[in-house]
Each structure stands twice: as C-alpha cells, then as structure tokens.
Design a protein around this motif. Sequence first.
Motif, mmCIF file in Angstrom:
data_model
loop_
_atom_site.group_PDB
_atom_site.id
_atom_site.type_symbol
_atom_site.label_atom_id
_atom_site.label_comp_id
_atom_site.label_asym_id
_atom_site.label_seq_id
_atom_site.Cartn_x
_atom_site.Cartn_y
_atom_site.Cartn_z
ATOM 1 N N SER A 82 34.153 91.847 1.146
ATOM 2 C CA SER A 82 33.089 90.855 1.023
ATOM 3 C C SER A 82 31.749 91.543 1.218
ATOM 4 O O SER A 82 31.542 92.228 2.219
ATOM 5 C CB SER A 82 33.248 89.752 2.068
ATOM 6 N N SER A 84 27.586 90.682 1.074
ATOM 7 C CA SER A 84 26.530 89.670 0.987
ATOM 8 C C SER A 84 25.208 90.347 0.671
ATOM 9 O O SER A 84 24.970 91.492 1.066
ATOM 10 C CB SER A 84 26.402 88.915 2.308
ATOM 11 N N ASP A 88 20.142 84.741 -4.746
ATOM 12 C CA ASP A 88 20.947 83.574 -5.116
ATOM 13 C C ASP A 88 21.498 83.699 -6.537
ATOM 14 O O ASP A 88 22.331 82.903 -6.954
ATOM 15 C CB ASP A 88 20.102 82.295 -5.028
ATOM 16 N N ARG A 121 35.369 85.654 -5.729
ATOM 17 C CA ARG A 121 34.649 84.416 -5.426
ATOM 18 C C ARG A 121 33.209 84.739 -5.068
ATOM 19 O O ARG A 121 32.949 85.706 -4.357
ATOM 20 C CB ARG A 121 35.303 83.683 -4.273
ATOM 21 N N THR A 123 30.022 82.938 -3.234
ATOM 22 C CA THR A 123 29.704 81.827 -2.346
ATOM 23 C C THR A 123 28.225 81.876 -1.974
ATOM 24 O O THR A 123 27.720 82.928 -1.569
ATOM 25 C CB THR A 123 30.541 81.927 -1.054
ATOM 26 N N ASP A 124 27.546 80.731 -2.116
ATOM 27 C CA ASP A 124 26.162 80.636 -1.653
ATOM 28 C C ASP A 124 26.162 80.633 -0.132
ATOM 29 O O ASP A 124 27.021 80.005 0.507
ATOM 30 C CB ASP A 124 25.515 79.347 -2.147
ATOM 31 N N LEU A 125 25.193 81.317 0.456
ATOM 32 C CA LEU A 125 25.074 81.375 1.907
ATOM 33 C C LEU A 125 24.055 80.336 2.382
ATOM 34 O O LEU A 125 23.043 80.118 1.711
ATOM 35 C CB LEU A 125 24.659 82.773 2.351
ATOM 36 N N LYS A 130 23.896 85.291 -1.300
ATOM 37 C CA LYS A 130 25.280 85.001 -1.678
ATOM 38 C C LYS A 130 26.223 86.017 -1.053
ATOM 39 O O LYS A 130 25.802 87.076 -0.601
ATOM 40 C CB LYS A 130 25.436 85.025 -3.196
ATOM 41 N N CYS A 131 27.498 85.644 -1.059
ATOM 42 C CA CYS A 131 28.558 86.542 -0.618
ATOM 43 C C CYS A 131 29.571 86.628 -1.754
ATOM 44 O O CYS A 131 30.012 85.593 -2.252
ATOM 45 C CB CYS A 131 29.224 86.017 0.650
ATOM 46 N N THR A 133 33.274 87.969 -2.660
ATOM 47 C CA THR A 133 34.524 88.417 -2.062
ATOM 48 C C THR A 133 35.515 88.721 -3.172
ATOM 49 O O THR A 133 35.720 87.893 -4.064
ATOM 50 C CB THR A 133 35.096 87.349 -1.113
#
Length: 139
Positions: A82, A84, A88, A121, A123-125, A130-131, A133
């Motif tokens: 992962s 980050s 965005d 994946r 993912t918005d933080l 974002k992250c 993974t």
Amino acid sequence: MCEKHRTESVERRRRPCQPAEARRAVERAVAERCRVTHTSCDREALGDALLVASELTTNAILHGGGVTDFRVDVGEPGVRVSVSDRSDALPVAAEPFDLRGRRRIGGLGWPIVCRLARDVRVTDLPSGGKCITAVVPLS
C-alpha cells in the motif's frame, strides 16, 4: 523528510520514500514470512512484488506529490503493498504515442501494476490524497 512509523515489531523504521527503499522493505517482509513459516520463496513472484512496490512508489513521487505512507504485509493471498500520496487524481495509463505519432517515454508503470497484481484498489483518504493497494500472489 519522511516521518517514522511503527511497524509490526517494536522497532521503529523510516517509511520508504524511494523505490529502492520500498523494494528492500518488501524483500525483508517476504524473507521474514518465509523464515517464520519455513517455506521457500518463489523468486519470480518476489520479483513481481518488488516491481509493483517500485512502480507504485515511483508513481507517488512523480505524479502524487510524494509518498505519505507505505505499508507491506505478507499473508495468505500474497504480498499486499500500500502506497499513499498527496494527490486525489486517479492513476491512468498514458497513451504510448503523442498526437504527432512519436513514442512517449514512460507511462508503463500503472499497466505493469495492474497486470502483475491479483487485486488493485484505489482509496480516497479522509485527509486528502489516495492510497493504492496491490496484492501480488507469491505462488
């Protein structure tokens, strides 16, 4: 520049900020898992995981404003990496040729990640950014 974070052990380590550091973190995690479980490591699968870690870290540096967090876990599905960053913006695959038909340099990292990983994946933080993974099978 990079903050320290707590790993699974009590030892404190610096968060990988560069691709080479990310690769070393993945190598350490996989080697430790193989040692603990008394299993051998598939060198080709490890190479795939190292490449994914390197590409995600490179993309965070080049397109995401830098690495804000890095995690690696090794378990039953494989190596979970992962990364980050501050952006965005979703990752995209760049067209290999520009409008004049000239081959572009770069733009292959995201397709490599998507091809080698079993699951990816984004993912918005909550704090922005974002992250990403990616899970790379070890067998």
